[in-house]
Every structure is written in C-alpha cells, then in structure tokens.
Design an enzyme around this catalytic site. Structure first.
Site, PDB file in Angstrom:
ATOM      1  CG  LEU A 102      -3.849 114.749  57.037  1.00 57.26           C
ATOM      2  CD1 LEU A 102      -2.851 115.598  56.257  1.00 57.26           C
ATOM      3  CD2 LEU A 102      -3.668 114.953  58.529  1.00 57.26           C
ATOM      4  CG  ASP A 103     -10.616 116.381  59.460  1.00 60.23           C
ATOM      5  OD1 ASP A 103     -10.773 115.139  59.437  1.00 60.23           O
ATOM      6  OD2 ASP A 103     -10.740 117.059  60.499  1.00 60.23           O
ATOM      7  CE  LYS A 104     -13.650 118.515  49.815  1.00 58.88           C
ATOM      8  NZ  LYS A 104     -15.045 118.456  49.306  1.00 58.88           N
TER       9      LYS A 104
END
Length: 236
Positions: A102-104
């Site tokens: 998952l993106d930051k």
C-alpha cells in the site's frame, strides 16, 4: 533442519551476535544438553529447544492482519523510513514480509506473513483476488464515470483495467472493488475519469474484511477460519 541461530533469531530471542553469546553462556539447551555452537543444525519441529529454561515453540508460517497507518512504507526493512514489519515489535520475525504493498499515504488491511507460496498465489496476475478500497474523492462521480470504471478503462498501460465494482456510500465517498493490483491503480483510475482521491483505505482483501477492532498500527494473527478463506480466495 535449521541452524540454531536462525531458529533463535526468528523467535526474537536476540540478534545473531546476542544468540552466539547466549550459547557460549550455556543459556540454550537442545534435548536437555547444552548447545555447543550457534550454527549447529537442529530439527525445529521435533527438537526440544530451551532458552533460559523456557521451551521455544516454532511456527513455520505466521499470518498477521495489520491495519496499516499512514506514513509507514510497505516493506520488510528500510534504511530511512519506518516499515510495516517494524510495527509488529517483538513479533517482527526476520522472514516476515507484506503481501503486496500500500502506498505510504494509504491505510488499511495489509497481510504480513512468511508464507511465500500463499503470497505468490494471492498476488499472481493470472488469478483475480478481490481488493476493496474506501476512497474519498475530490468530487462526486457521474453516472458516466461509474460506467467507465465498471467497464474497464485506459490508465496508460498496454491493456485496460479489468472491470471494477463501484458502490457509492456518500456523495464523495465510494467503495471500489478491484480484481488486480496495478501500480497506484485506484488513484490512476479516478484520475482517468477526471477525479482525484483525497483519502484511501483498503478495507478488504481476498475475502477478508479489516477487523474494526484494530486501530491504525495495530495487528493480530489470522484465525484458522480466516486463513482457510485466504487459501481459497485465488481462483484460476
């Protein structure tokens, strides 16, 4: 068979240098006898390993549901940033990794495990495993936008996206169900219909929903029933 130091490190008794010192100090026994070397081979499933008199039980595979908070990276280790694996504290085995990423800035359900075979099945592009996201948008979708998302659309790759499922919760809040995992896919799909995602949370993966009792940064082991659901999730 497994090296003793690897066994002890995976059960979080200490670093390799600490484990070596523990063995020298006679703190580790194997089947009632003091360990002679930190690199000796053991049968991790049948040998009785005691550390400071306490028996250590080995689990070959472990599975955790994490409610990923914003600001941490989906990685096992990183030289400069906090990782999702580090959130497990004492349970952060050396062989743990996140299944996918998952993106930051994205929050929600992330599976952490050391089971490479299951991870491969869940992530294989030849299989279609549902992932459900709750997205807050810059503005409401039009009926045409929804039709485009549910038909599949061009996000600048060789092939269009697979058809998604859109559920409108509020004017600017939707659930988006995907059956693939392209890079930044949710954001790119909404951008393709002239919109922008302002907040994104994954609420389900592979037939499992994020446990509502888990606060951001909290985690728990999967139950046997949940693991069975995950194992059945990939379909040819």
């Amino acid at each position: 068979m497994m090296r003793l130091d690897k066994f002890l490190c995976e059960l979080n008794t200490g670093s390799r240098s600490q484990v070596k010192a523990y063995v020298r100090q006679g703190m580790v026994t194997i089947n009632g006898n003091p360990a002679t070397s930190s690199d000796q081979k053991i049968d991790e499933l049948s040998d009785e390993i005691l550390f400071r008199g306490k028996r250590l039980q080995y689990q070959r595979f472990v599975y955790y549901m994490l409610n990923k908070p914003a600001g941490v990276v989906s990685a096992s280790r990183d030289d400069t940033q906090r990782t999702v694996v580090s959130l497990l504290g004492k349970n952060a085995r050396e062989d743990l990794f996140p299944v996918g990423r998952l993106d930051k800035d994205v929050t929600g359900f992330l599976l952490l495990t050391n089971d490479g075979e299951l991870a491969h099945r869940l992530l294989s592009p030849k299989r279609h495993v549902d992932k459900i996201y709750r997205a807050v948008l810059e503005h409401a979708l039009t009926p045409e936008d929804i039709r485009s998302l549910e038909s599949g659309l061009d996000i600048g790759e060789e092939r269009p996206t697979l058809p998604a499922k859109v559920t409108v919760l509020e004017k600017e809040v939707i659930l988006l169900t995907l059956r693939e995992g392209k890079f930044h896919q949710v954001k790119r799909m909404l951008q393709a219909v002239g919109n922008r995602v302002t907040a994104l949370q994954r609420i389900a993966f592979g037939g499992l929903c994020l446990d509502p009792c888990l606060q951001p940064g909290e985690y728990r082991e999967l139950t046997g029933q949940e693991l069975d659901i995950l194992r059945k999730a990939p379909a040819d």
